[in-house]
Write an enzyme that holds these catalytic residues in place. Sequence first.
Site, PDB file in Angstrom:
ATOM      1  N   SER A  12      -5.286  -3.134   6.778  1.00 14.57           N
ATOM      2  CA  SER A  12      -6.241  -2.249   5.959  1.00 14.57           C
ATOM      3  C   SER A  12      -7.324  -2.482   5.781  1.00 14.57           C
ATOM      4  O   SER A  12      -7.570  -3.647   5.621  1.00 14.57           O
ATOM      5  CB  SER A  12      -5.550  -1.797   4.491  1.00 14.57           C
ATOM      6  N   TYR A  17      -1.378  -4.922  -3.138  1.00 18.65           N
ATOM      7  CA  TYR A  17      -1.514  -4.548  -2.011  1.00 18.65           C
ATOM      8  C   TYR A  17      -2.629  -5.164  -1.443  1.00 18.65           C
ATOM      9  O   TYR A  17      -2.763  -5.666  -0.143  1.00 18.65           O
ATOM     10  CB  TYR A  17      -2.043  -2.932  -1.990  1.00 18.65           C
TER      11      TYR A  17
HETATM   12  P1  NAD Z   1       4.103   6.250   5.142  1.00 21.61           P
HETATM   13  O1  NAD Z   1       4.415   6.284   3.633  1.00 21.61           O
HETATM   14  O2  NAD Z   1       3.826   7.697   5.666  1.00 21.61           O
HETATM   15  O3  NAD Z   1       4.908   5.476   5.910  1.00 21.61           O
HETATM   16  C1  NAD Z   1       5.512   4.322   5.433  1.00 21.61           C
HETATM   17  C2  NAD Z   1       6.618   3.976   6.227  1.00 21.61           C
HETATM   18  O4  NAD Z   1       7.190   2.738   5.778  1.00 21.61           O
HETATM   19  C3  NAD Z   1       7.657   4.967   6.209  1.00 21.61           C
HETATM   20  O5  NAD Z   1       8.351   5.269   7.476  1.00 21.61           O
HETATM   21  C4  NAD Z   1       8.786   4.477   5.161  1.00 21.61           C
HETATM   22  O6  NAD Z   1      10.032   5.043   5.239  1.00 21.61           O
HETATM   23  C5  NAD Z   1       8.645   3.071   5.517  1.00 21.61           C
HETATM   24  N1  NAD Z   1       9.174   1.815   4.361  1.00 21.61           N
HETATM   25  C6  NAD Z   1       8.855   2.109   3.170  1.00 21.61           C
HETATM   26  N2  NAD Z   1       9.602   1.154   2.763  1.00 21.61           N
HETATM   27  C7  NAD Z   1      10.268   0.516   3.513  1.00 21.61           C
HETATM   28  C8  NAD Z   1      11.340  -0.692   3.494  1.00 21.61           C
HETATM   29  N3  NAD Z   1      11.654  -1.274   2.347  1.00 21.61           N
HETATM   30  N4  NAD Z   1      11.768  -0.777   4.679  1.00 21.61           N
HETATM   31  C9  NAD Z   1      11.734  -0.319   5.687  1.00 21.61           C
HETATM   32  N5  NAD Z   1      10.832   0.616   5.925  1.00 21.61           N
HETATM   33  C10 NAD Z   1       9.989   0.990   4.715  1.00 21.61           C
HETATM   34  O7  NAD Z   1       2.436   5.603   4.945  1.00 21.61           O
HETATM   35  P2  NAD Z   1       1.537   5.252   6.170  1.00 21.61           P
HETATM   36  O8  NAD Z   1       0.290   6.124   5.434  1.00 21.61           O
HETATM   37  O9  NAD Z   1       1.801   5.809   7.405  1.00 21.61           O
HETATM   38  O10 NAD Z   1       1.067   3.835   5.981  1.00 21.61           O
HETATM   39  C11 NAD Z   1       1.679   2.771   7.089  1.00 21.61           C
HETATM   40  C12 NAD Z   1       0.929   1.674   6.816  1.00 21.61           C
HETATM   41  O11 NAD Z   1      -0.455   1.728   7.311  1.00 21.61           O
HETATM   42  C13 NAD Z   1       1.182   0.897   5.707  1.00 21.61           C
HETATM   43  O12 NAD Z   1       1.141  -0.559   5.997  1.00 21.61           O
HETATM   44  C14 NAD Z   1      -0.228   1.218   5.004  1.00 21.61           C
HETATM   45  O13 NAD Z   1      -0.312   0.043   4.035  1.00 21.61           O
HETATM   46  C15 NAD Z   1      -0.946   1.119   6.213  1.00 21.61           C
HETATM   47  N6  NAD Z   1      -2.297   1.979   5.828  1.00 21.61           N
HETATM   48  C16 NAD Z   1      -2.412   3.346   5.503  1.00 21.61           C
HETATM   49  C17 NAD Z   1      -3.422   3.996   5.202  1.00 21.61           C
HETATM   50  C18 NAD Z   1      -3.648   5.473   4.839  1.00 21.61           C
HETATM   51  O14 NAD Z   1      -4.655   6.032   4.591  1.00 21.61           O
HETATM   52  N7  NAD Z   1      -2.631   6.128   5.094  1.00 21.61           N
HETATM   53  C19 NAD Z   1      -4.705   3.313   5.292  1.00 21.61           C
HETATM   54  C20 NAD Z   1      -4.629   1.921   5.441  1.00 21.61           C
HETATM   55  C21 NAD Z   1      -3.675   1.342   5.906  1.00 21.61           C
END
Ligand code: NAD
Length: 261
Positions: free
Chosen positions: A143, A156
């Site tokens: 991130s 985080y």
């Molecule tokens: P999201 O909530 O859409 O997806 C998260 C996924 O993790 C889902 O499939 C959920 O079911 C799964 N999950 C949650 N707890 C779990 C567990 N205990 N075991 C297995 N799976 C689990 O979120 P996203 O926005 O797609 O984020 C995905 C990654 O990208 C994360 O690591 C997040 O920190 C990172 N990220 C997201 C953003 C953003 O703006 N969306 C920015 C930077 C980084």
Amino acid sequence: MILTSKTAIVTGSTSGIGLAYARAFAKEGANVVINGFGKPEDIEKERAGIETDFGVKAAYSPADLTKPGEIEGLIRLGEDTFGSVDVLVNNAGVQFVSPIEDFPPEKWEQIIALNLSSAFYTMRYAIPGMKARGWGRIINTASAHSLVASPFKSAYVSAKHGIAGLTKTAALELATHGITVNCISPGYVWTPLVEAQIPDTMKARGMTKEQVMNDVLLAAQPTKQFVTVEQVAALAVFLCSDGASQITGANIPMDGGWTAQ
Ligand code: NAD
């Protein structure tokens, strides 16, 4: 197609960025293992959709990645079902926002376990097979918060800085084995998770949708545009290509200029 006859495991791929990675790898010919939570019928729809859209095989693992005991089974599922795990993407992650003195210890433990420690365990189980075959790609979704901090996101930011360090260490350990290890560090990505925050923020701050998007969510992002899940997935596909074989130990921002400031 660059991933024909290879297998990719993507943690946290029932929605958002993870699902886009899984579909992008499948488009390149990989069999995929998806993982994460959600309604069984929605997950089955996504799993079956990958098979029909791209003509590959897709399996689903419900492993809870906060539980190290369930992680070995996730890697074994890929190896036993498809014969190998060639691409591993550590992507599952959650967020919690609170001042440190009020931060619930169980939330701290959950975020460190999921956003950081789960990647140690998946790598621990996937690396021996990658070494034996002399090829592997490990990609960690970090991130912008692996490079800079924001207040109230202590767990985080700590986990994301940690995964950047784990990435560098693994890259050095695996450098002569044909295995690259990198992080992708997105800024704000347009996912259902982000979209769902807008109505509440509009109410709480008395703002229009445009104000919430530009003055709150995109305040740190100089391009004033969200990253798309397809853009993040396209970078992951490039990292799997031969052209990227000398990129290892890198933390690649995709944040509209956020961390250039
Ligand atoms: P999201 O909530 O859409 O997806 C998260 C996924 O993790 C889902 O499939 C959920 O079911 C799964 N999950 C949650 N707890 C779990 C567990 N205990 N075991 C297995 N799976 C689990 O979120 P996203 O926005 O797609 O984020 C995905 C990654 O990208 C994360 O690591 C997040 O920190 C990172 N990220 C997201 C953003 C953003 O703006 N969306 C920015 C930077 C980084």
